[in-house]
Design a protein around this motif. Sequence first.
Motif, mmCIF file in Angstrom:
data_model
loop_
_atom_site.group_PDB
_atom_site.id
_atom_site.type_symbol
_atom_site.label_atom_id
_atom_site.label_comp_id
_atom_site.label_asym_id
_atom_site.label_seq_id
_atom_site.Cartn_x
_atom_site.Cartn_y
_atom_site.Cartn_z
ATOM 1 N N GLY A 92 -16.121 -34.204 98.880
ATOM 2 C CA GLY A 92 -15.122 -34.719 97.953
ATOM 3 C C GLY A 92 -14.852 -36.197 98.154
ATOM 4 O O GLY A 92 -14.764 -36.958 97.190
ATOM 5 N N ARG A 93 -14.720 -36.596 99.414
ATOM 6 C CA ARG A 93 -14.451 -38.010 99.680
ATOM 7 C C ARG A 93 -15.665 -38.869 99.332
ATOM 8 O O ARG A 93 -15.529 -39.974 98.795
ATOM 9 N N ILE A 94 -16.868 -38.369 99.634
ATOM 10 C CA ILE A 94 -18.081 -39.114 99.302
ATOM 11 C C ILE A 94 -18.194 -39.313 97.793
ATOM 12 O O ILE A 94 -18.396 -40.431 97.298
ATOM 13 N N TYR A 95 -18.051 -38.222 97.034
ATOM 14 C CA TYR A 95 -18.153 -38.322 95.569
ATOM 15 C C TYR A 95 -17.045 -39.196 95.007
ATOM 16 O O TYR A 95 -17.264 -39.976 94.068
ATOM 17 N N SER A 96 -15.828 -39.072 95.571
ATOM 18 C CA SER A 96 -14.713 -39.892 95.107
ATOM 19 C C SER A 96 -15.011 -41.380 95.301
ATOM 20 O O SER A 96 -14.763 -42.201 94.416
ATOM 21 N N THR A 97 -15.584 -41.725 96.453
ATOM 22 C CA THR A 97 -15.920 -43.124 96.726
ATOM 23 C C THR A 97 -16.995 -43.629 95.773
ATOM 24 O O THR A 97 -16.906 -44.749 95.245
ATOM 25 N N VAL A 98 -18.017 -42.794 95.533
ATOM 26 C CA VAL A 98 -19.092 -43.184 94.621
ATOM 27 C C VAL A 98 -18.549 -43.418 93.212
ATOM 28 O O VAL A 98 -18.900 -44.408 92.547
ATOM 29 N N LEU A 99 -17.683 -42.525 92.754
ATOM 30 C CA LEU A 99 -17.135 -42.668 91.406
ATOM 31 C C LEU A 99 -16.207 -43.871 91.286
ATOM 32 O O LEU A 99 -16.164 -44.538 90.239
ATOM 33 N N GLU A 100 -15.463 -44.162 92.348
ATOM 34 C CA GLU A 100 -14.624 -45.370 92.335
ATOM 35 C C GLU A 100 -15.488 -46.622 92.203
ATOM 36 O O GLU A 100 -15.156 -47.559 91.463
ATOM 37 N N ARG A 104 -15.626 -49.414 89.096
ATOM 38 C CA ARG A 104 -15.445 -50.851 89.323
ATOM 39 C C ARG A 104 -16.640 -51.671 88.841
ATOM 40 O O ARG A 104 -16.585 -52.889 88.770
ATOM 41 N N GLY A 105 -17.746 -50.980 88.558
ATOM 42 C CA GLY A 105 -18.945 -51.679 88.127
ATOM 43 C C GLY A 105 -19.840 -52.116 89.264
ATOM 44 O O GLY A 105 -20.747 -52.941 89.077
ATOM 45 N N ASP A 106 -19.617 -51.542 90.452
ATOM 46 C CA ASP A 106 -20.415 -51.952 91.615
ATOM 47 C C ASP A 106 -21.901 -51.639 91.459
ATOM 48 O O ASP A 106 -22.741 -52.276 92.098
ATOM 49 N N TYR A 107 -22.217 -50.636 90.637
ATOM 50 C CA TYR A 107 -23.618 -50.243 90.482
ATOM 51 C C TYR A 107 -24.293 -50.938 89.298
ATOM 52 O O TYR A 107 -25.417 -50.596 88.931
ATOM 53 N N THR A 111 -27.598 -45.634 86.244
ATOM 54 C CA THR A 111 -27.310 -44.204 86.217
ATOM 55 C C THR A 111 -26.998 -43.754 87.644
ATOM 56 O O THR A 111 -27.776 -43.994 88.565
ATOM 57 N N ILE A 112 -25.853 -43.088 87.834
ATOM 58 C CA ILE A 112 -25.436 -42.668 89.175
ATOM 59 C C ILE A 112 -26.030 -41.300 89.466
ATOM 60 O O ILE A 112 -25.858 -40.347 88.694
ATOM 61 N N GLN A 113 -26.728 -41.198 90.594
ATOM 62 C CA GLN A 113 -27.407 -39.956 90.961
ATOM 63 C C GLN A 113 -27.119 -39.584 92.414
ATOM 64 O O GLN A 113 -26.694 -40.420 93.223
ATOM 65 N N VAL A 114 -27.376 -38.310 92.726
ATOM 66 C CA VAL A 114 -27.192 -37.861 94.113
ATOM 67 C C VAL A 114 -28.079 -38.674 95.045
ATOM 68 O O VAL A 114 -27.653 -39.113 96.120
ATOM 69 N N ILE A 115 -29.341 -38.858 94.620
ATOM 70 C CA ILE A 115 -30.263 -39.732 95.343
ATOM 71 C C ILE A 115 -30.555 -40.912 94.430
ATOM 72 O O ILE A 115 -31.033 -40.724 93.311
ATOM 73 N N PRO A 116 -30.217 -42.141 94.808
ATOM 74 C CA PRO A 116 -29.841 -42.564 96.166
ATOM 75 C C PRO A 116 -28.353 -42.794 96.392
ATOM 76 O O PRO A 116 -27.949 -43.051 97.529
ATOM 77 N N HIS A 117 -27.519 -42.702 95.364
ATOM 78 C CA HIS A 117 -26.150 -43.211 95.509
ATOM 79 C C HIS A 117 -25.285 -42.363 96.449
ATOM 80 O O HIS A 117 -24.610 -42.902 97.335
ATOM 81 N N VAL A 118 -25.311 -41.043 96.264
ATOM 82 C CA VAL A 118 -24.521 -40.180 97.149
ATOM 83 C C VAL A 118 -25.098 -40.188 98.556
ATOM 84 O O VAL A 118 -24.367 -40.323 99.550
ATOM 85 N N THR A 119 -26.409 -40.051 98.669
ATOM 86 C CA THR A 119 -27.019 -40.034 100.008
ATOM 87 C C THR A 119 -26.840 -41.369 100.723
ATOM 88 O O THR A 119 -26.648 -41.406 101.939
ATOM 89 N N ASN A 120 -26.865 -42.464 99.989
ATOM 90 C CA ASN A 120 -26.632 -43.766 100.623
ATOM 91 C C ASN A 120 -25.210 -43.860 101.178
ATOM 92 O O ASN A 120 -24.985 -44.422 102.255
ATOM 93 N N GLU A 121 -24.259 -43.318 100.425
ATOM 94 C CA GLU A 121 -22.866 -43.340 100.884
ATOM 95 C C GLU A 121 -22.717 -42.526 102.169
ATOM 96 O O GLU A 121 -21.992 -42.921 103.097
ATOM 97 N N ILE A 122 -23.397 -41.379 102.231
ATOM 98 C CA ILE A 122 -23.362 -40.546 103.444
ATOM 99 C C ILE A 122 -23.992 -41.288 104.615
ATOM 100 O O ILE A 122 -23.457 -41.304 105.734
ATOM 101 N N LYS A 123 -25.117 -41.931 104.372
ATOM 102 C CA LYS A 123 -25.791 -42.675 105.447
ATOM 103 C C LYS A 123 -24.926 -43.816 105.959
ATOM 104 O O LYS A 123 -24.865 -44.070 107.171
ATOM 105 N N ASP A 124 -24.262 -44.493 105.062
ATOM 106 C CA ASP A 124 -23.369 -45.582 105.483
ATOM 107 C C ASP A 124 -22.249 -45.046 106.369
ATOM 108 O O ASP A 124 -21.862 -45.677 107.360
#
Length: 547
Positions: A92-100, A104-107, A111-124
């Motif tokens: 939940g926190r990972i997805y919440s951070t990605v969506l925030e 904000r337009g950070d991406y 297109t936001i995807q599990v790979i690489p955006h969610v997995t990158n957030e987990i790795k960070d």
Amino acid sequence: MARFIFITGGVVSSLGKGLASAALGALLQARGYTVRLRKLDPYLNVDPGTMSPFEHGEVFVTDDGAETDLDLGHYERFTGVAARGTDSVSSGRIYSTVLEKERRGDYLGKTIQVIPHVTNEIKDFIDIGGDEVDFMLCEIGGTVGDIEGLPFFEAIRQFAQDKPRGQCLFMHLTLLPYIAASGELKTKPTQHSVKELRSIGLAPDILVCRSEGPIPDKEREKLALFCNVRADSVIAAQDLKSIYEAPLAYHREGLDQAVLDAFGISPAPRPDLRRWEDVVDRIHNTDGEVRVAVVGKYTQLEDAYKSIAEALTHGGIANRVKVRAQWIDSEIFENEDPTTHLQGFHAILVPGGFGERGTEGKIRAAQFAREKKVPYLGICLGMQMAVIEAARNTADLGDAASEEFAEGVDPRKFTPVVYHLKEWVKGNAKVTRKKTDAKGGTMRLGAYDALLTEGSRVAEVYGTTSIEERHRHRYEVDIAFREKLEEKGLCFSGLSPDGRLPEIVEWTDHPWFIGVQFHPELKSKPFEPHPLFRDFIRAAKEQSRLV
């Protein structure tokens, strides 16, 4: 730069990944290494703060105010390393951070995807603080094959690929069931679990197999062959009488040596296990037994009070007594005399909680302890109930109550001895809250200072007049009633530094009766029992000689 150990689980949940991780951390410490442990949970809640204790067990709170999984409590109790908010994360926190970030337009419109955006957030997240310790142990919640856990498994696969060869290790915990009819340990569940793990690109370096007894050489060799690990990396995790035997048991099985061998660390420093040998000796060689009644509202699930259960054990370790805690539902004597339920106990503990259910039973328990001179420890709500009991039965405030349980009630019909906390000081800033605020993460959370009255019992217990303890509450005893209650003997012996928030109360004419607004159980360890629990059990030991 840290070496990373990823702990995964298979076959069934609740096998003890958290304990295995904590015990391994303790063993690496015993060899002179620095460690940090963290938990990655696949559930979609942002944190467990608003989850029912029946659903998820207790919420463990860190010094920096994070509401986390109870496994962080195991990590702290075994290693003594204070957990941080960055040591626990959920899907939940990972997805919440990605969506925030996307909002904000950070991406940049991608297109936001599990790979690489969610997995990158987990790795960070995994990499935070990687330069601070020798070993970073990361436990993945759930079991391999859980659909919600797939992003985490993919993230740690990528993480290991990104790091230099030999910097990451995978430890997989599984079940070896014993089939009585055939008289055999069955290895197939572990084989299938490892096959599932390998299918998503992860190969275990070490297998930790939960079993009722030792693993015969035949089964050990079979597991090594079919799961592609070394035979000396198949570790038995046998049932133990006490969880605090785990570091010594895992050392005998060679877990810490297998980890160091897998990392190519040779020669390995010899471990100093005297701390754990002393703890185990104190657990098994006691001078008696005390009975403690824990009067709560979540007693059907012991994990709801996990840190309290362990802190009571730590108090027993400090006093070389066995603590036999009995969990009593406070609802059963809400409308009757609690004597039949509480007589014969050497001490009474009333823990925290939320909501009105069972509170009248807690008030009756506090009254019983006060009148019968039984040692009493009230924690959070347990302190508030003791204050309400004192107001009703000694200070002529028969309508004393808490605002928490008076929603919709005409305020002229009760005296709000406990009120909704509207503001407090955190560091150099003032924090304000309203009743209408969202529930998650809006309480007074984390470590706060308190000043103790010189000569009070708590000052004697702590050996100082300045302390820091962890909080988790929305309601507070009203300081306006201090003078009226102190006239009757209930001393406000601990206050916030600004003198506005009551932290501790104690009855001056009682052998041992203390209520605290904070949660001392969160900082207790087997090799360093919390002073309050140490002295509470000492008082219970004295009481046992009188009964």
